[in-house]
Design a protein around this motif. Structure first.
Motif, short mmCIF file in Angstrom:
data_model
loop_
_atom_site.label_atom_id
_atom_site.label_comp_id
_atom_site.label_asym_id
_atom_site.label_seq_id
_atom_site.Cartn_x
_atom_site.Cartn_y
_atom_site.Cartn_z
N VAL A 14 1.00 -1.07 -0.01
CA VAL A 14 -0.02 -0.05 -0.03
C VAL A 14 0.85 1.29 -0.05
CG1 VAL A 14 -1.85 1.32 1.25
CG2 VAL A 14 -1.62 -1.29 1.11
N PRO A 15 0.97 1.94 -1.22
CA PRO A 15 1.68 3.09 -1.15
C PRO A 15 1.16 4.40 -0.10
CG PRO A 15 0.18 2.98 -3.24
CD PRO A 15 0.16 1.83 -2.23
N VAL A 16 2.12 5.20 0.24
CA VAL A 16 1.54 6.34 1.16
C VAL A 16 2.39 7.53 0.84
CG1 VAL A 16 3.30 5.34 3.13
CG2 VAL A 16 1.05 6.83 3.61
N GLN A 17 1.73 8.47 1.03
CA GLN A 17 2.67 10.00 0.89
C GLN A 17 2.23 10.80 1.99
OE1 GLN A 17 1.61 11.81 -2.88
NE2 GLN A 17 3.26 10.48 -4.18
N ALA A 18 3.07 11.69 2.50
CA ALA A 18 2.78 12.46 3.61
C ALA A 18 3.31 13.88 3.01
CB ALA A 18 3.36 12.08 4.89
N HIS A 19 2.19 15.09 3.07
CA HIS A 19 2.58 16.28 2.59
C HIS A 19 2.64 17.13 3.79
CE1 HIS A 19 2.29 15.15 -1.72
NE2 HIS A 19 1.64 14.13 -1.21
N PHE A 49 7.08 14.47 1.52
CA PHE A 49 7.19 15.85 0.91
C PHE A 49 6.92 17.04 1.80
CE2 PHE A 49 5.51 12.99 -2.56
CZ PHE A 49 6.59 13.19 -3.34
N LEU A 50 8.17 17.68 1.92
CA LEU A 50 7.95 18.75 2.99
C LEU A 50 8.11 20.07 1.81
CD1 LEU A 50 10.38 17.80 5.97
CD2 LEU A 50 7.81 17.97 5.76
N THR A 72 0.33 23.81 -5.95
CA THR A 72 0.58 23.10 -7.40
C THR A 72 1.24 21.80 -7.40
OG1 THR A 72 0.20 25.56 -8.26
CG2 THR A 72 1.27 23.97 -9.66
N LEU A 73 2.49 22.04 -6.64
CA LEU A 73 3.42 21.11 -6.51
C LEU A 73 2.68 19.79 -5.89
CD1 LEU A 73 6.32 20.16 -6.89
CD2 LEU A 73 7.03 20.93 -4.91
N LEU A 74 2.03 20.00 -4.74
CA LEU A 74 1.34 18.58 -4.14
C LEU A 74 0.19 18.14 -5.06
CD1 LEU A 74 -0.43 18.76 -0.61
CD2 LEU A 74 -1.53 18.16 -2.70
N LEU A 75 -0.28 18.92 -5.91
CA LEU A 75 -1.35 18.54 -6.65
C LEU A 75 -0.90 17.83 -8.02
CD1 LEU A 75 -4.19 21.32 -6.41
CD2 LEU A 75 -4.20 18.87 -5.45
N SER A 76 0.19 18.35 -8.39
CA SER A 76 0.98 17.73 -9.54
C SER A 76 1.63 16.31 -9.21
CB SER A 76 2.03 18.52 -9.87
OG SER A 76 3.38 18.66 -8.99
#
Length: 86
Positions: A14-19, A49-50, A72-76
């Motif tokens: 299960v992939p995960v990202q934290a922003h 991603f920080l 914009t970076l988060l949504l990209s």
């Protein structure tokens, strides 16, 4: 809070990202950043991603805390994470 409160590791496959913003008092200041790092490090496919700044709701264009560059970076990054082909 340690990841062990929820299990030994993030579920396999299960992939995960934290922003979050690096100076956000809620994310960076209250321990959420440490938890995010634990989750990402335990995941097979984890990314943290920080973004520079101190806002919590930086991606909501209806709020004064909106940061257009960070949003914009988060949504990209979202379509690739979700596996959407454009």
């Amino acid at each position: 809070m340690p990841l062990s409160e929820f299990g030994d590791a993030w579920p396999g496959g299960v992939p995960v990202q934290a922003h979050g913003m690096d100076a956000d008092p809620f994310f960076a200041g209250e321990g959420d950043l440490g938890f995010a790092r634990q989750v990402v490090e335990s995941a097979e496919r984890g990314e943290l991603f920080l973004y520079p700044g101190d806002q919590h709701y930086f991606a909501d264009p209806t709020l004064p805390s909106y940061d257009p560059d960070a949003a914009t970076l988060l949504l990209s990054r979202t379509p690739a994470f979700l596996g959407v082909v454009s």
